[in-house]
Design a protein around this motif. Structure first.
Motif, PDB file in Angstrom:
ATOM      1  N   UNK A  47      -2.960   5.006   9.854  1.00 24.74           N
ATOM      2  CA  UNK A  47      -4.924   4.456  10.017  1.00 24.74           C
ATOM      3  C   UNK A  47      -5.137   4.068   7.788  1.00 24.74           C
ATOM      4  N   UNK A  48      -4.449   4.797   7.245  1.00 24.87           N
ATOM      5  CA  UNK A  48      -4.695   4.391   5.782  1.00 24.87           C
ATOM      6  C   UNK A  48      -4.603   3.173   5.362  1.00 24.87           C
ATOM      7  N   UNK A  49      -2.743   2.670   6.414  1.00 26.51           N
ATOM      8  CA  UNK A  49      -2.851   1.617   6.155  1.00 26.51           C
ATOM      9  C   UNK A  49      -3.486   0.631   7.002  1.00 26.51           C
ATOM     10  N   UNK A  50      -4.223   0.451   8.279  1.00 19.97           N
ATOM     11  CA  UNK A  50      -4.546  -0.233   8.844  1.00 19.97           C
ATOM     12  C   UNK A  50      -5.935  -0.138   8.727  1.00 19.97           C
ATOM     13  N   UNK A  86       6.107  -9.286   6.466  1.00 22.22           N
ATOM     14  CA  UNK A  86       6.129  -9.642   5.233  1.00 22.22           C
ATOM     15  C   UNK A  86       6.187  -8.019   4.582  1.00 22.22           C
ATOM     16  N   UNK A  87       5.146  -7.581   5.213  1.00 18.27           N
ATOM     17  CA  UNK A  87       5.405  -5.349   4.706  1.00 18.27           C
ATOM     18  C   UNK A  87       6.712  -5.010   4.838  1.00 18.27           C
ATOM     19  N   UNK A  88       7.248  -4.723   6.628  1.00 22.86           N
ATOM     20  CA  UNK A  88       8.081  -4.677   6.812  1.00 22.86           C
ATOM     21  C   UNK A  88       8.738  -4.957   5.688  1.00 22.86           C
ATOM     22  N   UNK A  89       9.514  -5.045   5.519  1.00 25.26           N
ATOM     23  CA  UNK A  89      10.560  -5.748   3.996  1.00 25.26           C
ATOM     24  C   UNK A  89      10.096  -5.064   2.612  1.00 25.26           C
ATOM     25  N   UNK A 252      -1.699 -10.599   0.199  1.00 29.60           N
ATOM     26  CA  UNK A 252      -1.798  -9.136   1.181  1.00 29.60           C
ATOM     27  C   UNK A 252      -1.091  -7.899  -0.035  1.00 29.60           C
ATOM     28  N   UNK A 253       0.194  -7.291   0.462  1.00 29.62           N
ATOM     29  CA  UNK A 253       0.645  -6.093  -0.006  1.00 29.62           C
ATOM     30  C   UNK A 253       0.981  -6.303  -1.420  1.00 29.62           C
ATOM     31  N   UNK A 254       0.415  -7.566  -2.247  1.00 31.09           N
ATOM     32  CA  UNK A 254      -0.161  -7.864  -3.592  1.00 31.09           C
ATOM     33  C   UNK A 254      -1.271  -7.197  -4.081  1.00 31.09           C
ATOM     34  N   UNK A 255      -2.269  -6.957  -2.677  1.00 33.30           N
ATOM     35  CA  UNK A 255      -3.327  -6.510  -3.867  1.00 33.30           C
ATOM     36  C   UNK A 255      -3.254  -5.412  -3.878  1.00 33.30           C
ATOM     37  N   UNK A 256      -3.478  -4.402  -5.237  1.00 33.61           N
ATOM     38  CA  UNK A 256      -2.944  -3.391  -6.254  1.00 33.61           C
ATOM     39  C   UNK A 256      -3.523  -2.101  -5.307  1.00 33.61           C
ATOM     40  N   UNK A 257      -5.013  -2.383  -4.206  1.00 31.25           N
ATOM     41  CA  UNK A 257      -4.888  -1.020  -3.218  1.00 31.25           C
ATOM     42  C   UNK A 257      -3.284  -0.984  -1.907  1.00 31.25           C
ATOM     43  N   UNK A 258      -2.954  -2.396  -1.874  1.00 31.80           N
ATOM     44  CA  UNK A 258      -2.568  -1.445  -0.745  1.00 31.80           C
ATOM     45  C   UNK A 258      -0.591  -1.194  -1.647  1.00 31.80           C
ATOM     46  N   UNK A 271       6.811   3.833   6.385  1.00 25.73           N
ATOM     47  CA  UNK A 271       6.551   2.542   6.339  1.00 25.73           C
ATOM     48  C   UNK A 271       6.845   1.704   7.535  1.00 25.73           C
ATOM     49  N   UNK A 272       8.450   1.371   7.682  1.00 26.13           N
ATOM     50  CA  UNK A 272       8.375   0.568   8.649  1.00 26.13           C
ATOM     51  C   UNK A 272       8.129   0.725   9.829  1.00 26.13           C
ATOM     52  N   UNK A 273       7.929   2.014  10.542  1.00 22.82           N
ATOM     53  CA  UNK A 273       7.616   1.792  11.800  1.00 22.82           C
ATOM     54  C   UNK A 273       5.948   1.688  11.703  1.00 22.82           C
ATOM     55  N   UNK A 274       4.836   1.315  10.821  1.00 21.77           N
ATOM     56  CA  UNK A 274       3.771   0.842  10.731  1.00 21.77           C
ATOM     57  C   UNK A 274       4.599  -0.430  10.535  1.00 21.77           C
ATOM     58  N   UNK A 275       5.040  -1.306  10.154  1.00 21.42           N
ATOM     59  CA  UNK A 275       4.598  -2.585  10.211  1.00 21.42           C
ATOM     60  C   UNK A 275       5.308  -2.820  11.596  1.00 21.42           C
ATOM     61  N   UNK A 276       6.139  -2.803  12.485  1.00 19.37           N
ATOM     62  CA  UNK A 276       6.624  -3.060  13.068  1.00 19.37           C
ATOM     63  C   UNK A 276       5.227  -2.766  14.535  1.00 19.37           C
TER      64      UNK A 276
END
Length: 503
Positions: A47-50, A86-89, A252-258, A271-276
């Motif tokens: 929920x935090x990530x989404x 990209x986030x998965x990696x 996207x993942x370079x944004x400081x909050x993410x 993290x990987x489960x979420x990315x999938x």
């Protein structure tokens, strides 16, 4: 009725968020306030990530883009799917570096990875500026929702100020855990709103089914479902879609909050489960684009022809007061939860990476207090920007991603190439911002490659310069390289030990 529903949703969520944040808080430190003790499990991390991907931009911005332009709204599908690939990696690497070095902010990573505190200060300032622009998106949306809820009884300026105060209240006390709780509530309500509206929207516009809405939209507005969309002279072609999607995905993942959210996870597996699984969330954009097309079929006329308000106006025109209140209350959370985390991140960067290098003896209590009050100042700046500037949410978003994308080469090359240096990153930043912001550069790109996203071009120039200058400057120390390459130190030690035993 609708005001009562909005207040009920808002007060219940704020109360729950504050209670959850205070009960689960482990300590009164800046790290616990900013990264939740690095203990968020798979569900709450989901929920935090989404929550930071599905904001008011996802609902109001994309539906408004579909209402005004048509097919260019497909940008949402492409960019979200690419981002999670990209986030998965990338995100597990960020998490591992953060846990090993006790990093709290993105600027901490730059300072540690390149063994340069000055680079942490510089990237911290860039990050804060980009976050404030991103907060502007949430405030513009919140201002529209406040006006809808109060039937225009308050001005846009007053509505925006109220929105800023609500954001600050979300995280001022309990920090990232409060935002995580609110993000969970917001996601559940968002799904309920999308399902409710899509199940009833066909009857509201005289269509036989959801598919019939698309068919009628194409009949009334030929080409709406194909690029470049309603405006056949627009540069929103397939090339624009590709380059804009890549620009968003890389930034996207370079944004400081993410980036900072990656530190909050209890494990890399979460993290990987979420990315999938989270790319499935992008299917919600089908419904959001559908609502934009429906608003167009219904002849919706938002105040001032403001595309950001198209969906809100459509709902207000065709649904009962309780439904309008439910949609408005959910819209509040769509802006408040992400906006609060954006401000929290800006506050923690300011304390650790802008003030910290010059005040090394800041204790935890002072650091936490400074972070809290600085986020109030950043909220005030964002409110001022929201009141003084206009533009579509999509345009503001693309501008924000173009700016933060200048940090992408330093992040990606930092994890991919051990030879990347602080001076290389600095040179790349200078070259990239010149290519992005200089008037002569903007004129050149618009004439030479009019369909390309300028942010992606600037990012590519940045990366090339970073690579070239890094080759010409002294390589970073082993301790700095180990931030991104944990095995580098042991390998170097083994080589040094072998050399020491040789005659």
């Amino acid at each position: 009725m609708k005001l009562a529903i909005v207040l009920a949703i808002l007060l219940a969520t704020v109360s729950g968020a504050l209670c959850y944040g205070r009960v689960t808080r482990k300590g009164h430190t800046l790290a616990d306030w900013a990264v939740g003790g690095r203990s968020l499990g798979t569900l709450i991390f989901w929920f935090m990530n989404a929550g930071e991907v599905y904001t008011t931009f996802a609902v109001l911005g994309i539906s408004g883009y579909a209402w005004a332009l048509g097919a260019p709204a497909y940008l949402a599908f492409c960019s979200v799917s690419l981002s999670y690939a990209l986030g998965y990696w990338l995100m597990p690497k960020i998490w591992r570096a953060g846990r090993a070095r006790r990093l709290v902010t993105q600027a901490d990573f730059f300072a540690a990875r390149y063994d340069a505190r000055w680079l942490g200060v510089l990237t911290g300032v860039i990050g804060i500026a980009s976050l404030i622009v991103y907060v502007q998106i949430q405030l513009v949306s919140l201002g529209l929702i406040v006006q809808l809820t109060l039937d225009g009884l308050v001005s846009t300026q007053t509505a925006t100020i109220i929105a800023g105060l609500l954001m600050v209240a979300f995280v001022f006390v309990a920090g990232v855990r409060s935002a995580a709780f609110a993000a969970g509530v917001k996601d559940v309500l968002m799904i309920a709103v999308v399902v409710l509206l899509c199940a009833t929207v066909a009857s509201k516009v005289g269509a036989l089914s959801i598919a019939d809405i698309f068919r009628r939209a194409e009949q009334l507005h030929p080409g709406i479902g194909r690029l470049p969309g309603l405006d056949h002279t627009s540069p929103t072609t397939a090339i624009w879609l590709l380059t804009s999607s890549l620009n968003i995905a890389l930034g996207n993942w370079v944004f400081p909050h993410l980036f900072q959210i990656s530190y909050t996870s209890a494990s890399g597996t979460a993290i990987r489960r979420n990315a999938i699984w989270q790319p499935l969330y992008s299917l919600a954009y089908f419904c959001i684009i559908l609502l934009g097309f429906a608003a167009l079929l219904a002849g919706t006329k938002p105040p001032g022809n403001n595309l950001n308000a198209a969906l809100l106006q459509f709902v207000s025109d065709h649904y009962s007061a309780p439904v309008v209140g439910f949609v408005a209350g959910t819209g509040f959370l769509l802006a408040l939860a992400p906006g609060a985390l954006l401000l929290l991140t800006a506050g923690s960067i300011f304390t650790r990476n802008v003030v910290g290098p010059f005040r090394e003896r800041l204790d935890e209590r002072t650091s936490l207090r400074l972070s809290r009050f600085s986020l109030v100042a950043f909220a005030a700046i964002a409110v001022w920007l929201s009141i003084s500037q206009k533009g579509s949410l999509v345009k503001i978003l693309l501008d924000a991603y173009s700016a933060i994308g200048m940090l992408a080469p330093g992040v990606f090359l930092g994890f991919l190439w051990r030879r990347t240096t602080a001076l290389g990153v600095l040179a790349g930043l200078v070259a990239g911002f010149v290519a992005l912001l200089a008037p002569f550069a903007a004129q050149f790109w618009s004439s030479a490659v009019p369909q390309w996203e300028p942010g992606l071009i600037a990012m590519a120039i940045n990366a090339v310069v970073t690579f070239g200058v890094s080759l010409l400057t002294p390589q970073p120390s082993h301790s700095a390289v180990r931030v991104a390459f944990p095995s580098a130190g042991s390998s170097a030690q083994a080589v040094n030990g072998l050399n020491a035993t040789q005659p």
